[in-house]
Design an enzyme around this catalytic site. Structure first.
Site, mmCIF file in Angstrom:
data_model
loop_
_atom_site.group_PDB
_atom_site.id
_atom_site.type_symbol
_atom_site.label_atom_id
_atom_site.label_comp_id
_atom_site.label_asym_id
_atom_site.label_seq_id
_atom_site.Cartn_x
_atom_site.Cartn_y
_atom_site.Cartn_z
ATOM 1 N N ARG A 46 -1.506 25.224 -25.856
ATOM 2 C CA ARG A 46 -2.055 24.106 -25.087
ATOM 3 C C ARG A 46 -3.272 23.580 -25.829
ATOM 4 O O ARG A 46 -4.380 24.063 -25.649
ATOM 5 C CB ARG A 46 -2.412 24.585 -23.680
ATOM 6 C CG ARG A 46 -2.762 23.480 -22.697
ATOM 7 C CD ARG A 46 -3.057 24.042 -21.322
ATOM 8 N NE ARG A 46 -1.901 24.639 -20.703
ATOM 9 C CZ ARG A 46 -0.962 23.961 -20.039
ATOM 10 N NH1 ARG A 46 -1.067 22.658 -19.902
ATOM 11 N NH2 ARG A 46 0.087 24.580 -19.524
ATOM 12 N N SER A 72 10.378 17.958 -22.655
ATOM 13 C CA SER A 72 10.489 17.513 -21.285
ATOM 14 C C SER A 72 11.207 16.179 -21.344
ATOM 15 O O SER A 72 10.726 15.251 -21.984
ATOM 16 C CB SER A 72 9.086 17.364 -20.702
ATOM 17 O OG SER A 72 9.159 17.003 -19.352
#
Length: 420
Positions: free
Chosen positions: A271, A346
């Site tokens: 991240r 995604s």
RNA sequence: GGAGAGGUGGCCGAGUGGUUGAAGGCGGCGGUCUCGAAAACCGUUAUGGGUCACUGGCCCAUCGAGAGUUCGAAUCUCUCCCUCUCCGCCA
């Protein structure tokens, strides 16, 4: 966004969707403002109509009494219109904050626990020894460096060095080649800063302003994903029927503040404020968008398969899928060292939600009235996390990393990372 | 950053205060002609919104964006954005 007309007709559908997505939706306020807006607009237009007529008369007669009357009409008309416009601005702002509805096939659920695994590919590799994490391996091999990154930029940044940097470059090349040569996408090198209108178009604004980096003193944002420039490419256009579907692929770094993720995924290349991504975007007709969405997901999966990474496809449930999405799949690659799945892609379809914001339309046939296009996007793939999965999957007992077969042509003869 | 020119409908392009939502051309669509096609000719051809007795009518808005002047703005004024040319700077 959803059209005012749709909300007017289906307030309960909108309320239910918002509730299941756990998003607020100011439906009642919208309906109230809608009524007020139309009252004032009608009044203003009526005055304007009369004014237009009398104005033509004045052009002939030059009657001073009439002129005085027109002057007053212009006055009250402007006041009425000002009220209507101010209510409309308020209304438009609220409309941008109403979440999208979702497709019937989306699983109902509150949290990620209720996402549904729709398929898996491969199986968890048995390495025959205790696998190490990518950051452990990366630092030992000298191809990842977080300490110097913290000095230079801060936390949530990373340096890739030597063959690590080379691996990143190889991946970009590999993915772009597959998507352009085999999947039919057009390669794009997009702007990486965009204006606010573009951010509104893809629904990154106004709701998610704190998730993106803003350039101080200028109307420019660092792209949180290449989806923003790619989708907004056709903003305010009417596309002729033979142009659809449009398929774009772009490599670009993505920047995110990761506000609200404090303390989460702080180690390694998971991240970061900046990460590389190859992004797929489609603009399609209303009829074909669901099929095109499935295919785009397969196009992203193809990369994982060629890399030989075990992964699963999750159908996101209503509570986990997000504000703008109509339907969404997450692709999660297995990272043996971390002993967890990593979201490496995604894929979402938006129905006409983004197209309405960005005003992207098409004519279903020549001369036919325009309608809103459908937009789709997906990562194909996010580089950093994919590299994690590769390193952890292809690691050897000696801490070196074999280069996956498909990347070898792009690695300039390097087949084993860490070998001297 | 400085100086200048410019941004008009799907495209090109006219238009400096009053039936201009906008001439003309191209393109698109429909038709005449033709066995068919081309050419020619005729017609037609924007978008958004409101409203109603709503598969149609009426009305309002829109000439880069916003504000202003005016009874009235594509046309005048101001601010901003963008494009082009020249100069400066620069990877």
């Amino acid at each position: 966004m959803l059209s005012l007309a749709f909300i007017r007709k289906n307030p309960d559908v909108v309320r239910r969707a918002a509730e299941l997505k756990a998003e607020p939706a100011p439906v009642d306020e919208i309906l109230r403002l809608d009524t007020t807006w139309r009252e004032h607009l009608t009044a203003a237009e009526k005055i304007k109509e009369e004014q237009n007529k009398l104005s033509k008369e004045f052009a002939r007669t030059r009657d001073e009494v009439l002129k005085e009357r027109l002057r007053q009409m212009a006055d009250t008309g402007k006041r009425e219109l000002a009220v209507a416009e101010s209510v409309k601005r308020e209304l438009d702002d609220l409309l941008l904050r109403v979440p999208n509805i979702f497709h019937d096939s989306v699983p109902i659920g509150k949290t990620e626990a209720e996402n549904v695994v729709v398929r898996e590919w491969g199986s968890k590799p048995d390495l025959g020894f205790a696998p190490r994490t990518h950051y452990d391996l990366g630092e030992a091999l000298g191809i990842m460096d977080f300490e110097h990154a913290a000095r230079v930029a801060g936390s949530r940044f990373a340096f890739l060095l030597g063959d690590g940097a080379r691996l990143e470059r190889a991946m970009v090349q590999f993915m772009l080649d597959v998507h352009t040569r085999e999947h039919g996408y057009k390669e794009v090198w997009p702007p990486m800063l965009v204006n606010s209108a573009s951010m509104v178009g893809t629904a990154n604004l106004p709701k998610f302003a704190d998730a993106a980096f803003k350039v101080e003193g200028r109307d420019l944002w660092l792209i949180p994903t290449a989806e923003v420039p790619l989708t907004n490419f056709h903003r305010d256009e009417i596309l002729e029927p033979d142009r659809l579907p449009l398929k774009y692929v772009a490599y670009a770094p993505s920047w995110r503040t990761e506000a609200g993720a404090a303390g989460k995924d702080t180690r390694g290349l998971i991240r970061l404020h900046q990460f590389s991504k190859v992004e797929l975007v489609k603009v399609t007709s209303a009829e074909t968008s669901l099929d095109e969405f499935e295919q785009l997901t397969r196009d992203a999966e193809d990369i994982l398969q060629r890399l030989g990474l075990h992964y699963r496809v999750l159908a996101m449930c209503t509570g986990d899928m997000g504000f703008a999405q109509y339907k969404k799949y997450d692709l999660e690659a297995w990272a043996p060292g971390l002993d967890r799945h990593l979201e490496v892609s995604s894929c979402s379809t938006f129905n006409d939600f983004q197209a309405m914001r960005a005003n992207i339309r098409y004519r279903p046939e020549r001369g036919a009235p325009p309608r809103f296009a459908h937009t789709i996007n997906g990562s194909g793939l996010a580089l950093t996390r994919t590299i994690d999965a590769i390193m952890e999957t292809y690691q050897r007992t000696d801490g070196m990393i074999s280069v996956p077969e498909v990347l070898k042509p792009y690695m300039g003869g390097v087949e084993l990372i860490g070998a001297r």
